[in-house]
Design an enzyme around this catalytic site. Structure first.
Site, PDB file in Angstrom:
ATOM      1  NE  ARG A  49     -53.483  15.845 -28.204  1.00 24.76           N
ATOM      2  CZ  ARG A  49     -52.515  14.960 -28.362  1.00 24.76           C
ATOM      3  NH1 ARG A  49     -52.799  13.699 -28.575  1.00 24.76           N
ATOM      4  NH2 ARG A  49     -51.246  15.328 -28.277  1.00 24.76           N
ATOM      5  CB  VAL A 138     -33.591   3.299 -39.570  1.00 22.06           C
ATOM      6  CG1 VAL A 138     -33.779   2.396 -40.785  1.00 22.06           C
ATOM      7  CG2 VAL A 138     -32.942   4.604 -39.973  1.00 22.06           C
ATOM      8  CB  ILE A 142     -35.650  -3.437 -36.567  1.00 21.48           C
ATOM      9  CG1 ILE A 142     -37.115  -3.730 -36.866  1.00 21.48           C
ATOM     10  CG2 ILE A 142     -34.750  -4.526 -37.154  1.00 21.48           C
ATOM     11  CD1 ILE A 142     -37.471  -3.649 -38.344  1.00 21.48           C
ATOM     12  CG  ASP A 208     -40.710   7.531 -43.240  1.00 20.12           C
ATOM     13  OD1 ASP A 208     -40.653   8.147 -42.176  1.00 20.12           O
ATOM     14  OD2 ASP A 208     -40.554   6.293 -43.327  1.00 20.12           O
ATOM     15  CE  LYS A 212     -38.476   5.322 -41.242  1.00 28.32           C
ATOM     16  NZ  LYS A 212     -39.804   4.711 -41.406  1.00 28.32           N
TER      17      LYS A 212
HETATM   18  N1  HSE Z   1     -44.493   6.532 -40.834  1.00 32.39           N
HETATM   19  C1  HSE Z   1     -43.383   5.702 -40.520  1.00 32.39           C
HETATM   20  C2  HSE Z   1     -43.600   4.326 -41.133  1.00 32.39           C
HETATM   21  C3  HSE Z   1     -43.253   5.604 -39.024  1.00 32.39           C
HETATM   22  O1  HSE Z   1     -44.734   4.048 -41.516  1.00 32.39           O
HETATM   23  O2  HSE Z   1     -42.668   3.571 -41.264  1.00 32.39           O
HETATM   24  C4  HSE Z   1     -42.004   4.932 -38.557  1.00 32.39           C
HETATM   25  O3  HSE Z   1     -40.866   5.623 -38.970  1.00 32.39           O
END
Ligand code: HSE
Length: 428
Positions: A49, A138, A142, A208, A212
């Site tokens: 790819r 996280v 940053i 997600d 974090k």
């Molecule tokens: N999918 C995650 C977000 C990517 O939108 O924050 C970065 O961790």
């Protein structure tokens, strides 16, 4: 030591951005690290790819990740394979164990991996004189983890409030700006921009964000917390009603992650949609931007802000870790990891009993059902618009609210049409 040699495992969207960053900022990286940062291996399942970047001639390509992770000429492994289709970081954990076991520094953007195995991997790293570095896990680039590890090291952290999912924040910003935009279209846009997870449910259902929050709270509070400790809700049930309510009432809708360290040392973790005052500093955090606000003693409040997803920001977080490791290795520092997730230390207060103010909205065109719902909620109706009925509940515990939601579902209101939003960050 003439160069700091990296094996990249996972040559996808973020991996190709990292390769470009290494090539384009070669001199700057060498100056900052004290030695050139060299890419010596790239591993992936395939190389057919097009990635939009040509790997440097120094990099050997392989489909055998173990060969790259344990090769004698590697100082650090950068892992970017994410989680499997089942949401589990099985492959990433295998790579981490192999790399750290072979004494390589391990650098990752994988929040699923650190949230699930951070304690174990920190221990393995220490045992092997290697570093486990996860700045990019996280808030992408940053510098929030390095701030916890260094700048805030002398302070007791009491609370963390953050917007840490770029995809959700982007979606909420788009929905706010365009009342006719659907959630599906907003998700597709976030995917096209490279912000969303391969399976965007991990973003919009809040997982997600929960990963974090677990990482930040574990490091900040010195505990090995896990995602099961988080009271979790996502943004999938939010609709135009919530944007309209927020606008009319001086509020902003955010997917907010909050962790509090109670006076007894226990942690309380909550992730879910929240109405925050439009004047609050976090309300101005829009699009893919993330921000984390930390309350600590004695420093007070500090805030960290920037792009929380995407190639540029994530690559920067990964290379900040590589520079840190390269400098320490060059200096011969034996065990320099400043902050670890300690294994087996965990004290959690479930947020079940904590009382919050809630907004609750149902959608039904059945007048009878609407009446039953009003009776269950206690007739605290604040708005009716077409089939939507919104209620305001001044103070209710999470446990009592869950019971109320159960009754609404039992009465015949489908759970996916019930939207609840917590009021947060208001002065009381
Ligand atoms: N999918 C995650 C977000 C990517 O939108 O924050 C970065 O961790």
């Amino acid at each position: 030591m003439t160069s700091f040699r990296i094996a990249l495992i996972g040559f996808g969207n973020i991996g190709s951005g990292l390769v470009r960053h290494i090539l384009e900022k070669k001199e700057l990286l060498a100056a900052r690290a004290g030695v050139p940062i060299e890419l010596v291996w790239i591993a992936d399942k395939e190389f057919d790819r097009p990635r939009g970047v040509t790997p440097p001639p120094t990099a050997k390509l392989t489909t055998n990740w173990r060969e790259a992770a344990t090769a004698a000429n590697v100082d650090a492994v950068v892992e970017l394979v994410g989680v499997g289709p089942d949401g589990k970081p099985t492959l990433a954990a295998d790579i981490a164990r192999a790399a750290l076991g072979a004494g390589k520094h391990f650098i990752t953007a994988n929040k699923g991996l650190i949230a699930a195995h951070g304690g174990e991997l920190h221990e393995l790293a220490a045992k092997n004189g290697a570093l486990l570095l996860d700045e990019a896990s996280v808030g992408a680039g940053i510098p929030i983890i390095s701030s916890l590890q260094t700048g805030l090291a002398p302070d007791r952290i009491t609370a963390i409030h953050g917007i840490v999912n770029g995809t959700c924040n982007y979606i909420l910003t788009q929905l706010d700006a365009d009342g006719s935009l659907t959630m599906q279209k907003a998700i597709a846009d976030a995917q096209a921009l490279g912000y969303a997870e391969p399976d965007p449910r991990f973003d919009v259902e809040g997982n997600d964000t929960a990963y974090k929050l677990v990482i930040l709270a574990s490091l900040a509070f010195g505990q090995e917390l896990n995602v099961g400790d988080v009271a979790l809700d996502g943004i999938t049930r939010l609709g135009p009603e919530e944007s309209a309510y927020a606008k009319a009432n001086g509020l902003a809708v955010k997917l907010l992650a909050s962790a509090t360290q109670l006076p007894d040392g226990s942690a309380s973790l909550i992730v879910g949609p929240a109405f925050i005052p439009a004047t609050h500093v976090l309300a101005g955090v829009r699009d893919v931007f993330n921000a984390v606000l930390i309350d600590a003693d004695p420093i007070g409040q500090t805030m960290y802000f920037g792009r929380g997803a995407g190639q540029g920001s994530t690559g920067s977080g990964l290379l900040a870790d590589a520079i840190f490791a390269a400098k320490l290795q060059k200096a011969g520092a034996p065990d320099p990891q400043p902050l670890r997730i300690p294994r087996g230390t965990r004290k959690v207060t479930t947020p079940d009993q904590a009382e919050h103010r809630y907004y609750l909205r149902i959608r039904t065109s059945d007048a009878n059902l609407a009446q039953q719902a009003a009776a269950i909620v206690g007739n605290r109706k604040i708005a009716t618009e077409g089939p939507s009925q919104a209620f305001l509940i001044d103070r209710i515990s999470q446990a009592a609210l869950d019971k109320m939601l159960g009754k609404l579902v039992a009465a015949g209101i489908p759970s996916d049409t019930i939207c609840k939003v917590r009021f947060a960050l208001h002065q009381t």
